[in-house]
Design a protein around this motif. Structure first.
Motif, PDB file in Angstrom:
ATOM      1  N   ARG A  33      65.646  -2.695  19.371  1.00  0.00           N
ATOM      2  CA  ARG A  33      64.597  -2.317  20.115  1.00  0.00           C
ATOM      3  C   ARG A  33      64.935  -2.067  21.439  1.00  0.00           C
ATOM      4  NH1 ARG A  33      59.867  -0.195  18.600  1.00  0.00           N
ATOM      5  NH2 ARG A  33      58.984  -1.199  20.584  1.00  0.00           N
ATOM      6  N   ALA A  34      65.515  -2.921  22.021  1.00  0.00           N
ATOM      7  CA  ALA A  34      65.566  -3.126  23.539  1.00  0.00           C
ATOM      8  C   ALA A  34      66.520  -1.587  23.850  1.00  0.00           C
ATOM      9  CB  ALA A  34      66.256  -4.143  24.177  1.00  0.00           C
ATOM     10  N   CYS A  35      67.624  -1.384  23.091  1.00  0.00           N
ATOM     11  CA  CYS A  35      68.345  -0.358  23.360  1.00  0.00           C
ATOM     12  C   CYS A  35      67.438   1.258  23.174  1.00  0.00           C
ATOM     13  CB  CYS A  35      69.560  -0.272  22.383  1.00  0.00           C
ATOM     14  SG  CYS A  35      70.745  -1.559  23.106  1.00  0.00           S
ATOM     15  N   SER A  36      66.571   1.100  22.184  1.00  0.00           N
ATOM     16  CA  SER A  36      66.059   2.560  21.755  1.00  0.00           C
ATOM     17  C   SER A  36      64.870   2.542  22.838  1.00  0.00           C
ATOM     18  CB  SER A  36      65.321   2.163  20.499  1.00  0.00           C
ATOM     19  OG  SER A  36      66.071   1.870  19.547  1.00  0.00           O
ATOM     20  N   ILE A  37      64.110   1.717  23.372  1.00  0.00           N
ATOM     21  CA  ILE A  37      63.171   1.768  24.335  1.00  0.00           C
ATOM     22  C   ILE A  37      64.015   2.550  25.298  1.00  0.00           C
ATOM     23  CG2 ILE A  37      61.762   0.554  26.012  1.00  0.00           C
ATOM     24  CD1 ILE A  37      61.038  -1.668  23.911  1.00  0.00           C
ATOM     25  N   LEU A 268      67.231  -6.922  27.547  1.00  0.00           N
ATOM     26  CA  LEU A 268      65.855  -5.871  27.803  1.00  0.00           C
ATOM     27  C   LEU A 268      65.492  -6.001  29.297  1.00  0.00           C
ATOM     28  CD1 LEU A 268      63.370  -4.681  26.478  1.00  0.00           C
ATOM     29  CD2 LEU A 268      62.262  -6.855  26.487  1.00  0.00           C
ATOM     30  N   ALA A 269      65.780  -7.287  29.986  1.00  0.00           N
ATOM     31  CA  ALA A 269      65.521  -7.354  31.278  1.00  0.00           C
ATOM     32  C   ALA A 269      66.399  -6.676  32.337  1.00  0.00           C
ATOM     33  CB  ALA A 269      65.599  -8.758  31.767  1.00  0.00           C
ATOM     34  N   SER A 270      67.807  -6.653  31.844  1.00  0.00           N
ATOM     35  CA  SER A 270      68.709  -5.657  32.737  1.00  0.00           C
ATOM     36  C   SER A 270      68.408  -4.299  32.312  1.00  0.00           C
ATOM     37  CB  SER A 270      69.913  -5.988  31.964  1.00  0.00           C
ATOM     38  OG  SER A 270      70.354  -7.685  32.193  1.00  0.00           O
TER      39      SER A 270
ATOM     40  N   CYS B  35      57.876 -15.943  29.751  1.00  0.00           N
ATOM     41  CA  CYS B  35      57.148 -16.566  30.929  1.00  0.00           C
ATOM     42  C   CYS B  35      57.896 -17.632  31.425  1.00  0.00           C
ATOM     43  CB  CYS B  35      55.803 -16.999  30.408  1.00  0.00           C
ATOM     44  SG  CYS B  35      54.647 -15.408  29.940  1.00  0.00           S
ATOM     45  N   SER B  36      58.776 -18.568  30.741  1.00  0.00           N
ATOM     46  CA  SER B  36      59.424 -19.396  31.129  1.00  0.00           C
ATOM     47  C   SER B  36      60.536 -18.944  32.135  1.00  0.00           C
ATOM     48  CB  SER B  36      59.924 -20.501  30.182  1.00  0.00           C
ATOM     49  OG  SER B  36      58.863 -20.865  29.638  1.00  0.00           O
ATOM     50  N   ILE B  37      61.485 -17.989  31.705  1.00  0.00           N
ATOM     51  CA  ILE B  37      62.516 -17.409  32.241  1.00  0.00           C
ATOM     52  C   ILE B  37      62.006 -17.004  33.795  1.00  0.00           C
ATOM     53  CG2 ILE B  37      64.117 -15.617  32.537  1.00  0.00           C
ATOM     54  CD1 ILE B  37      63.920 -15.531  29.401  1.00  0.00           C
ATOM     55  N   PHE B  38      60.796 -16.335  33.940  1.00  0.00           N
ATOM     56  CA  PHE B  38      60.604 -16.000  35.319  1.00  0.00           C
ATOM     57  C   PHE B  38      59.641 -16.856  35.801  1.00  0.00           C
ATOM     58  CE2 PHE B  38      62.142 -12.186  32.809  1.00  0.00           C
ATOM     59  CZ  PHE B  38      62.805 -11.855  33.815  1.00  0.00           C
ATOM     60  N   GLY B  39      59.249 -17.940  35.373  1.00  0.00           N
ATOM     61  CA  GLY B  39      58.466 -19.190  36.128  1.00  0.00           C
ATOM     62  C   GLY B  39      57.020 -18.600  36.340  1.00  0.00           C
ATOM     63  N   ALA B 266      57.229  -5.373  26.573  1.00  0.00           N
ATOM     64  CA  ALA B 266      56.666  -4.954  27.971  1.00  0.00           C
ATOM     65  C   ALA B 266      56.503  -5.960  28.840  1.00  0.00           C
ATOM     66  CB  ALA B 266      55.255  -4.278  27.916  1.00  0.00           C
ATOM     67  N   LEU B 267      56.337  -7.310  28.457  1.00  0.00           N
ATOM     68  CA  LEU B 267      56.001  -8.481  29.147  1.00  0.00           C
ATOM     69  C   LEU B 267      57.403  -8.954  29.909  1.00  0.00           C
ATOM     70  CD1 LEU B 267      54.499 -11.049  30.068  1.00  0.00           C
ATOM     71  CD2 LEU B 267      55.289 -12.046  27.999  1.00  0.00           C
ATOM     72  N   LEU B 268      58.447  -8.956  29.014  1.00  0.00           N
ATOM     73  CA  LEU B 268      59.649  -9.322  29.647  1.00  0.00           C
ATOM     74  C   LEU B 268      60.390  -8.183  30.523  1.00  0.00           C
ATOM     75  CD1 LEU B 268      62.094 -11.344  29.543  1.00  0.00           C
ATOM     76  CD2 LEU B 268      62.918 -10.045  27.418  1.00  0.00           C
ATOM     77  N   ALA B 269      60.008  -7.009  30.140  1.00  0.00           N
ATOM     78  CA  ALA B 269      60.596  -5.828  31.090  1.00  0.00           C
ATOM     79  C   ALA B 269      59.777  -5.842  32.450  1.00  0.00           C
ATOM     80  CB  ALA B 269      60.342  -4.621  30.371  1.00  0.00           C
ATOM     81  N   SER B 270      58.674  -6.094  32.295  1.00  0.00           N
ATOM     82  CA  SER B 270      57.731  -5.844  33.671  1.00  0.00           C
ATOM     83  C   SER B 270      58.073  -7.227  34.543  1.00  0.00           C
ATOM     84  CB  SER B 270      56.305  -6.128  33.063  1.00  0.00           C
ATOM     85  OG  SER B 270      56.031  -4.728  32.189  1.00  0.00           O
ATOM     86  N   LEU B 271      58.154  -8.404  33.860  1.00  0.00           N
ATOM     87  CA  LEU B 271      58.434  -9.558  34.522  1.00  0.00           C
ATOM     88  C   LEU B 271      59.871  -9.376  35.244  1.00  0.00           C
ATOM     89  CD1 LEU B 271      57.455 -12.440  32.433  1.00  0.00           C
ATOM     90  CD2 LEU B 271      56.184 -11.791  34.567  1.00  0.00           C
TER      91      LEU B 271
END
Lengths: 280, 280
Positions: A33-37, A268-270, B35-39, B266-271
């Protein structure tokens, strides 16, 4: 503008912390999913020499390829495989080439579809998930997966293999194996390699430098380690230091509050951050 | 520097696309991890008026609170609850207040631990996950969860309730319910509200503006919609437009290649992007 290629490199130990195929499948699903997004076109699975992850690597590759394949071709291409036992749990990708069936009369010249080559009575046809097989004007081996472009409409529907430059949308990813992270970075020759590591430089400190570099790069490779062994540890097996391979050895999650970040989370974050840099 | 507060707002329809508690639990697990990763210190679950998600909302709140609770207090606080049937599948958070048991002799004055108040023989004691209960110098209701700070060492181990400013590390999140997104944004009074929406402005277009605003904000709220109904649709139920609430109505994933992006993605990416802005 020349479209940018985005590649991802992950260790074959990616799912070794799940004991069961069910858990492995869900983790691979998150990676797909992450790679496709974010439109990743190549995924490399490199050997993590801390163990033998050969079986896992086979599962990762199979599940990722299954996810990337349009639904209508899956049975033909994969059949019944043990690695896909929990494939029903995988989230759909819903990327442009996962097209739905439409009536033959609605197909237009220039439309693209993914297909598999079938030989019937000495003729090359292609299964593109429509109500009948379509004559293929290109010669291709039977069983091969092809991207075709329609050259005439119903009732004389015909198609040929599409040229790469005819594909304007994101068209999925390929999955390749690599012997080691060091060898991969050196052989893949991406214009820009980003090594994600908690021990890297904080992304905030080299942000402007990275944004500038991204602009000039036609191919970008993002490489991650595993939560157990980051890219520093993994590269030390080859007597290498990440900074020898790229000055962009980066901590994309500065000030993380959890002890570890899972590979699929870091991915996903990166990718979100690389995508921002690409779009700036 | 005054520590920044990061809050997240999610619709109570978050897990409505999973039919089974197992799938719901895994999705909530991903949210708790992000949420925890990003505090994140506060999570709001606001009502999505497209349906009645009351039961789901109860499950989300319970599972998130369970994840946030140190392992040694879970049995005491939660007991056997139906919503937690699949809690064994949840990924551990491994955040600073999830401390391991240590010998009583290793506890130092000034150490912090989470505990639950227990009354024994008319005295207030606290269960902090050590081999014995510890006398508490503060008066608190029985069964209440408290953060305590040790005021004397073994063999006369004692503690009192910690003051907020004594807690320097990330200390988990609270989960609150909210009547609607519009009412929440207006009542929560975050210094900066970011509404994530595919129909928002591309993050790349307002990046510098956002970075500047983040610097000046002691509290930041990130609000997301559901994949079925984004914040535009959700706010239209209240005859509102997201831009009335915040000029930072932002698409944090410009050029997405999948038809939809799941809320937890979207949450992880936005955070990750907000975290970058905070650290710049």
């Amino acid at each position: 503008m020349i479209p940018q290629q985005l590649w991802v490199a992950l260790p074959d130990s990616l799912v070794s912390d799940s004991n069961h195929l069910r858990g492995k499948t869900l983790k691979i699903g998150a990676v797909g999913r992450a790679c496709s997004i974010f439109g990743v076109s190549r995924m490399y699975l490199y050997k993590d020499s801390s163990g033998n992850y050969e079986d896992d690597c086979g599962v990762i590759k199979k599940v990722l390829e299954y996810m990337e394949t349009p639904q209508y071709l899956r049975k033909r291409i994969f059949g019944q495989v043990k690695a896909l036992r929990y494939a029903g749990l995988l989230p759909p990708l819903r990327i442009p080439h996962h097209k739905l069936e439409i009536p033959l009369s609605k197909v237009r010249v220039g439309d693209l579809r993914e297909g598999v080559v079938v030989r019937v009575g000495g003729k090359n046809l292609v299964d593109v998930g429509l109500s009948s097989l379509v004559p293929l004007e290109s010669s291709m081996r039977e069983g091969g997966r092809v991207t075709v472009i329609f050259t005439s409409q119903s009732p004389e529907l015909r198609c040929r293999v599409a040229r790469r430059e005819e594909i304007k949308e994101y068209w999925g990813y390929v999955v390749k194996r690599a012997p080691s992270l060091g060898k991969l970075v050196r052989s893949a020759k991406a214009n820009l390699t980003i090594l994600a590591s908690r021990k890297g430089k904080a992304i905030s400190k080299i942000w402007l430098d990275l944004v500038g570099e991204v602009k000039d790069s036609r191919s970008i490779m993002l490489a991650l380690g595993s939560p157990k062994r980051g890219v520093f540890e993994i590269l030390s097996d080859e007597d290498m230091n990440p900074f020898q391979l790229s000055r962009f050895t980066v901590n994309t999650i500065p000030d993380q509050n959890t002890t570890t970040v899972r590979t699929e989370e870091a991915l996903l974050a990166s990718l979100a951050i690389v995508n921002l840099a690409i779009n700036l």
